[in-house]
Design an enzyme around this catalytic site. Structure first.
Site, PDB file in Angstrom:
ATOM      1  N   LYS A  36      27.007  28.187  -4.778  1.00  0.00           N
ATOM      2  CA  LYS A  36      27.953  29.020  -5.525  1.00  0.00           C
ATOM      3  C   LYS A  36      28.553  28.232  -6.680  1.00  0.00           C
ATOM      4  O   LYS A  36      28.906  27.058  -6.526  1.00  0.00           O
ATOM      5  CB  LYS A  36      29.055  29.505  -4.575  1.00  0.00           C
ATOM      6  CG  LYS A  36      30.082  30.440  -5.207  1.00  0.00           C
ATOM      7  CD  LYS A  36      31.099  30.890  -4.162  1.00  0.00           C
ATOM      8  CE  LYS A  36      32.146  31.826  -4.738  1.00  0.00           C
ATOM      9  NZ  LYS A  36      33.124  32.263  -3.721  1.00  0.00           N
TER      10      LYS A  36
ATOM     11  N   SER B  18      33.766  37.167  -3.075  1.00  0.00           N
ATOM     12  CA  SER B  18      33.414  36.650  -4.384  1.00  0.00           C
ATOM     13  C   SER B  18      32.065  35.937  -4.428  1.00  0.00           C
ATOM     14  O   SER B  18      31.544  35.632  -5.496  1.00  0.00           O
ATOM     15  CB  SER B  18      34.498  35.675  -4.846  1.00  0.00           C
ATOM     16  OG  SER B  18      34.573  34.568  -3.947  1.00  0.00           O
TER      17      SER B  18
ATOM     18  N   SER C 199      35.202  36.123   1.519  1.00  0.00           N
ATOM     19  CA  SER C 199      34.221  36.055   0.442  1.00  0.00           C
ATOM     20  C   SER C 199      32.837  35.558   0.839  1.00  0.00           C
ATOM     21  O   SER C 199      31.939  35.512   0.002  1.00  0.00           O
ATOM     22  CB  SER C 199      34.752  35.191  -0.705  1.00  0.00           C
ATOM     23  OG  SER C 199      35.791  35.859  -1.367  1.00  0.00           O
TER      24      SER C 199
END
Length: 476
Positions: free
Chosen positions: A78, A153, A177
């Protein structure tokens, strides 16, 4: 054998047995990314040259008999996790062009385990969002239905793994998330206990809630990635100095006598009927496998959402104060220092601005005790609820999300509806417990549904094994 269709553990076995090479697997994955990711936008940065160099080195090590945990396996990271020499934007224009001079602890762990890093995945700006629509760069699409969100997210990581553009991926979970996008994308997503994985080198959103998590196509894949990155880090004062058990060995599938609590507060008005049905069916399957189902109560659950949206924005306000164009971020020149800071911080997107303003207000003189101070007290009550329940049960089973993946743009102008997507996940972060989402079926539109399993602090082995038992029982 189609390489991109293998699970992480299947690829690892094939590599160790000499049935394929890391270079072949990495090239196949990179080719698939080039072919498919234009429609998904899961990656922000592709590190193809570095990945092939790492794959070549991995093959040489494999040939010499080395067997590190992820040797030669291509994974994604990420884009809120710092990577040496690779842009790390946190999905924000204010960090556009930032290239960290060091690796985050988890990236160091990946490299030590022999993993091949394919690239950096899209994220809501500073991990603030539940749909990946808040990224300053692109909106990621759900591989199951490209008109829908992948969750957030960590939506880029989830979409990449679900679409076969990585064998596994790292995300972060501040309020759900990892688990929410795992549910939306039909993956296994683990949010470990706070402190089980170091946050050093992870760009901060809310420091008492953030935790790195792992995505995989199967429980075994998620566990293997988690095993590789867990551990104590003296650079992180919140890192737990506790032994790391053999999580992979704990996947026995035996859950006879496991006490599974089902909280009445998680089956509420507004939950999609198909979601509730699928989750209750999954809980019944756990009972068939020998688990004991116990109805429980977490009485302060209704306060979790407002408490979270006071604490998280307050911590975000403090953490993001550094992005002023002087210490961090590009500088936009104004008429004076204050004007320059204003223009620089105007680079933040609307959701980040919203949360910074909420947090700044909650921390301001005259309101601190009324809002932030009171939220901390209620957080203690929520945590005590979990501690009380874990004296009665080993695992808590709930829906991961109240609905399946919603359409892109559907909730973008309604922040409250967006925040409600995390209503079942964020209590885990407030209580410093551990939780995961495992697929438990589909709705009539063919969209995945997730079962959330929650464990007490440092009980990842318990929830992983429960998820594994369920997964193996329903495997087609």
């Amino acid at each position: 054998m189609k390489l991109t269709e293998l699970t992480l553990t299947e690829l690892r076995t094939a590599l160790r047995q000499g049935e394929t090479s890391s270079v072949a697997a990495t090239e196949a994955m990179l080719d698939r990314i080039v072919a498919a990711d234009n429609n998904l936008q899961s990656y922000l940065t592709l590190t193809d040259e570095m990945a092939l160099e790492q794959a070549k080195a991995a093959d040489e090590r494999l040939a010499n008999g080395e067997r590190t945990p992820l040797l030669g396996v291509p994974v994604a990271v990420k884009d809120i996790i710092c990577t040496h020499g690779v842009p790390t934007t946190a999905g924000s224009k204010i960090l556009e062009g930032f290239v960290p001079p060091y690796d985050a602890f988890v990236v160091q762990q990946l490299k030590a385990a022999g993993a091949v890093i394919l690239g950096k995945t899209n994220t809501d700006e500073f991990a603030m969002g539940s749909s990946t629509e808040n990224s300053a760069y692109v909106t990621t699409h759900n591989p199951w239905d490209t008109e829908r969100v992948p969750g957030g997210s960590s939506g880029g990581s989830a979409a990449a793994v679900a679409a076969g553009l990585a064998y596994a991926a790292l995300g972060t979970d501040t309020g759900g998330s990892v688990r929410q996008p795992a549910s939306f994308c039909g993956l296994v997503g683990l949010r470990p206990t706070y402190g089980r994985i170091s946050r050093w080198g992870v760009i901060a959103f809310a420091s008492t809630l953030d935790q790195v998590g792992t995505f995989g196509r199967t429980v075994a894949d998620t566990t293997a990635l988690f095993q590789a990155i867990a551990g104590h880090d003296p650079n992180d004062s919140t890192s737990l100095d506790v032994p790391v058990p053999d999580f992979e060995a704990s996947l026995t599938g035996d859950i006879k006598g496991l006490r599974v609590g089902v909280p009445k507060e998680y089956f509420i008005e507004g939950i999609d009927v198909e979601v509730e049905t699928a989750v209750r069916t999954a809980i019944a399957k756990l009972e068939e496998l020998g688990a004991e189902i116990v109805e429980i109560s977490l009485p302060h659950t209704s306060y979790a959402l407002p408490v979270y949206y006071l604490i998280a924005p307050a911590e975000a306000s403090a953490n993001l104060a550094r992005y002023d164009g002087i210490r961090f971020g590009p500088r936009v020149t104004g008429s004076d220092m204050i004007d320059s800071v204003k223009k620089t911080r105007a680079l933040f997107g609307p959701e980040v601005k919203r949360r910074v303003m909420l947090g700044t207000y909650a921390l301001s003189a005259g309101y601190y005790d009324e809002y932030y101070g009171r939220a901390l007290k209620v957080r203690t009550l929520i945590k005590q609820d979990f501690l009380n329940v874990f004296e009665q049960v080993d695992v808590i089973a709930t829906p991961t999300t109240p609905t399946t993946a919603f359409k892109i743009g559907e909730n973008v102008d309604d922040p409250l509806s967006m925040y409600l997507q995390d209503i079942f996940t964020l209590p885990v972060n407030l209580s410093a417990s551990c939780g995961l989402s495992v697929p438990c079926g589909f709705d009539k539109k063919g969209l995945p549904i997730g079962l959330q399993l929650i464990g007490n602090a440092l009980q990842e082995a318990t929830i992983l094994n429960a998820a594994y038992a369920y997964e193996q029982a329903v495997k087609s």
